[in-house]
Design an enzyme around this catalytic site. Structure first.
Site, short mmCIF file in Angstrom:
data_model
loop_
_atom_site.label_atom_id
_atom_site.label_comp_id
_atom_site.label_asym_id
_atom_site.label_seq_id
_atom_site.Cartn_x
_atom_site.Cartn_y
_atom_site.Cartn_z
N LYS A 40 0.83 -1.20 0.00
CA LYS A 40 0.00 0.00 0.00
C LYS A 40 0.87 1.25 0.00
O LYS A 40 0.58 2.23 -0.71
CB LYS A 40 -0.90 0.01 1.24
CG LYS A 40 -1.71 1.27 1.42
CD LYS A 40 -2.53 1.24 2.69
CE LYS A 40 -1.76 1.69 3.91
NZ LYS A 40 -1.55 3.16 3.94
N ASN A 41 1.93 1.23 0.78
CA ASN A 41 2.76 2.42 0.95
C ASN A 41 3.66 2.71 -0.25
O ASN A 41 4.34 3.74 -0.28
CB ASN A 41 3.61 2.30 2.22
CG ASN A 41 2.76 2.37 3.47
OD1 ASN A 41 1.64 2.88 3.45
ND2 ASN A 41 3.28 1.87 4.57
N ARG A 114 -4.54 11.22 3.12
CA ARG A 114 -3.58 12.32 3.06
C ARG A 114 -2.80 12.31 1.74
O ARG A 114 -1.88 13.11 1.58
CB ARG A 114 -2.61 12.23 4.24
CG ARG A 114 -3.29 12.50 5.56
CD ARG A 114 -2.34 12.32 6.73
NE ARG A 114 -3.05 12.60 7.97
CZ ARG A 114 -3.03 13.76 8.61
NH1 ARG A 114 -2.34 14.77 8.11
NH2 ARG A 114 -3.69 13.95 9.73
N CYS A 138 -5.48 8.03 9.27
CA CYS A 138 -5.66 7.32 10.53
C CYS A 138 -5.26 8.21 11.70
O CYS A 138 -4.25 8.91 11.65
CB CYS A 138 -4.82 6.03 10.55
SG CYS A 138 -5.54 4.68 9.62
N ASP A 328 4.32 -0.11 12.14
CA ASP A 328 3.17 -0.88 11.67
C ASP A 328 3.22 -2.35 12.08
O ASP A 328 2.22 -3.06 11.96
CB ASP A 328 3.06 -0.79 10.14
CG ASP A 328 2.61 0.58 9.68
OD1 ASP A 328 1.78 1.19 10.37
OD2 ASP A 328 3.07 1.05 8.64
N VAL A 350 7.71 6.40 16.70
CA VAL A 350 7.38 6.94 15.38
C VAL A 350 6.09 7.76 15.43
O VAL A 350 6.05 8.90 14.97
CB VAL A 350 7.27 5.81 14.33
CG1 VAL A 350 6.91 6.37 12.96
CG2 VAL A 350 8.60 5.04 14.26
#
Length: 456
Positions: A40-41, A114, A138, A328, A350
């Site tokens: 996804k990133n 975003r 999120c 994550d 983070v």
């Protein structure tokens, strides 16, 4: 309707999820094989990069997740033609007719994402202007866009804040800049890369993020014709070029999803083969997984994660930017740590508000305390800011069923894992949020033998 519930329903419907709620009967080990697609990133940023090309791009291994749908919608309102390719998970992106879009159209497609901030550099190059609405995402901590705007100013962009959002222009074009990040932010690094490749002159970025997804984005940009050098000590140099072409690229696998299913295997005493996962990008996670007492086997086409029997062991984890332990990864693993015998400590460095998900775990019987102090490692930037960013997990605990409301993407998947390992029945609502980053997770649960029903 509250915003999180509305987002969940929108995310779920975007990928064909028939319900916002799932009832899970826990206690059954997850066993079987699932397949990963692209990260996804990386995929969403690769889609944005296509705007920079003069010819169409082909992106392969694209997951069917709602974040991809959001970016596709944003591209289309800007005139990019997006079509399905010849193979499953392939998109063809043609930016020939890129155009400006209205605030209302951008806002309608962006939702809580975003990602629009990363459109700015490419659109400034193509059109000389860009617009973005207020941005969501999120709710796991402060993700200000001010630094993004400052970076764009460094390149020569003029930024005007309006009641409806932000308008940017580049009347004199964008120029190379010297940028130093105070923290290796992934988003800010992506912003610099997507802006610098077509800027006039050389850009030097110090303090850059070097996550595998960043490196894969650099691979894509190099395929398009960019000149990018990754130097030592987190320094990236970009020599701007006049023209970029489209790319053909197969996206890197989603290591966050791989770690999530690995944690699910461990927490449920299960055995899951994660097809598409690769060792190199999972190195740090694999070390911690083994220390906790999990086992894994590396194959050419994936990694098998399983609980080998015996007691799980407590660990001390400090999240960090790559090559450290990813933020994550900690949320799904915390569920498994509730079953470890002894005291585990997780120090989150983070995102400052990433432990909101543990409230549901405590309600289900977990022994977890969250503290403001930096525990288990070096002092971090949140230590003096009154954030509860260290968790102490005492185990083993037997979780029991409960009604849970998903708070965010990774926390939501962690709640699924908790429900799967708990005694009794749990009802998990707002599961549409999970569809932001986990492709077909309901189908995967079925493949792994989970005992659940979707509520109507």
């Amino acid at each position: 309707m509250n915003t999180l519930v509305e987002d969940a329903k929108n995310h779920g419907s975007a990928v064909g999820l028939p319900s916002d709620k799932v009832t899970i009967r826990g206690g059954k080990p997850l066993r079987g094989r699932i397949e990963l697609k692209g990260a996804k990133n990386l995929v969403t940023k690769a889609m944005v990069a296509a705007i920079l090309g003069d010819t169409p791009s082909v992106l392969k291994n694209v997951p069917n997740i709602s974040d991809v749908r959001v970016v596709r919608g944003l591209l289309e309102v800007h005139g990019v033609v997006v079509e399905e390719g010849v193979e499953e998970g392939e998109l063809v992106l043609d930016p020939k007719n890129v155009e400006s879009a209205h605030f209302a159209d951008i806002d309608a497609h962006a939702g809580s994402s975003r990602i629009p901030i990363l459109f700015c550099g490419p659109l400034l190059h193509r059109l000389g202007e860009a617009f973005i609405p207020d941005l969501g995402g999120c709710r796991i901590g402060d993700r200000p866009i001010d630094y993004h705007l400052e970076v764009l100013r460094n390149f020569g962009a003029k930024v005007e804040k309006l009641p409806s959002g932000i308008r940017m222009s580049a009347p004199n074009g964008l120029k190379g800049a010297k940028v130093s990040l105070p923290y290796p932010s992934v988003g800010a690094t992506e912003q610099v890369l997507l802006t610098a490749v077509r800027a006039d002159g050389i850009t030097e970025l110090a303090g850059a993020a070097i996550e595998p997804e960043i490196m894969d984005l650099i691979n894509i940009l190099q395929k398009m014709g960019a000149i990018i050098t990754v130097e030592t000590d987190r320094v990236i140099r970009i020599e701007g070029v006049d023209k970029l072409d489209g790319y053909t690229h197969r996206a890197l696998f989603d290591r966050n999803e791989a770690a999530s299913w690995a944690a699910a295997a461990l927490a449920t005493d299960g055995d899951i083969f994660v097809g598409g996962a690769q060792q190199a990008e999972m190195l740090t996670f694999l070390n911690v997984f083994r220390k906790v007492g999990g086992a894994f086997e590396i194959a050419e086409d994936g990694i098998r994660f399983y609980h080998p029997g015996g007691e799980l062991k407590p660990v001390i984890i400090e999240t960090d930017v790559h090559p450290g332990f990813m933020t994550d990864w900690q949320q799904p693993l915390v569920v498994a740590l509730t079953k470890a015998k002894g005291v585990s400590i997780v120090h989150e460095t983070v995102y400052e508000q990433r432990f909101g998900f543990v409230d549901a775990l405590v309600e289900m019987g977990a022994s977890i305390e969250v503290h403001k102090e930096c525990l288990g490692g070096r002092p971090c930037r949140f230590g003096q800011r009154n954030f509860k960013h260290s968790a102490v997990i005492q185990g083993p605990s037997q979780l029991h069923g409960a009604d849970i409301e998903v708070p965010d993407l990774r926390g939501g998947f962690s709640h699924l894992i908790a429900a799967l390992t708990a005694e009794g029945t749990s009802t998990v609502s707002n599961v549409g949020i999970i569809a932001r980053g986990y492709e077909n997770f309901i189908t995967k649960l079925e493949l792994l033998g989970a005992d659940f029903v979707l509520e109507g």
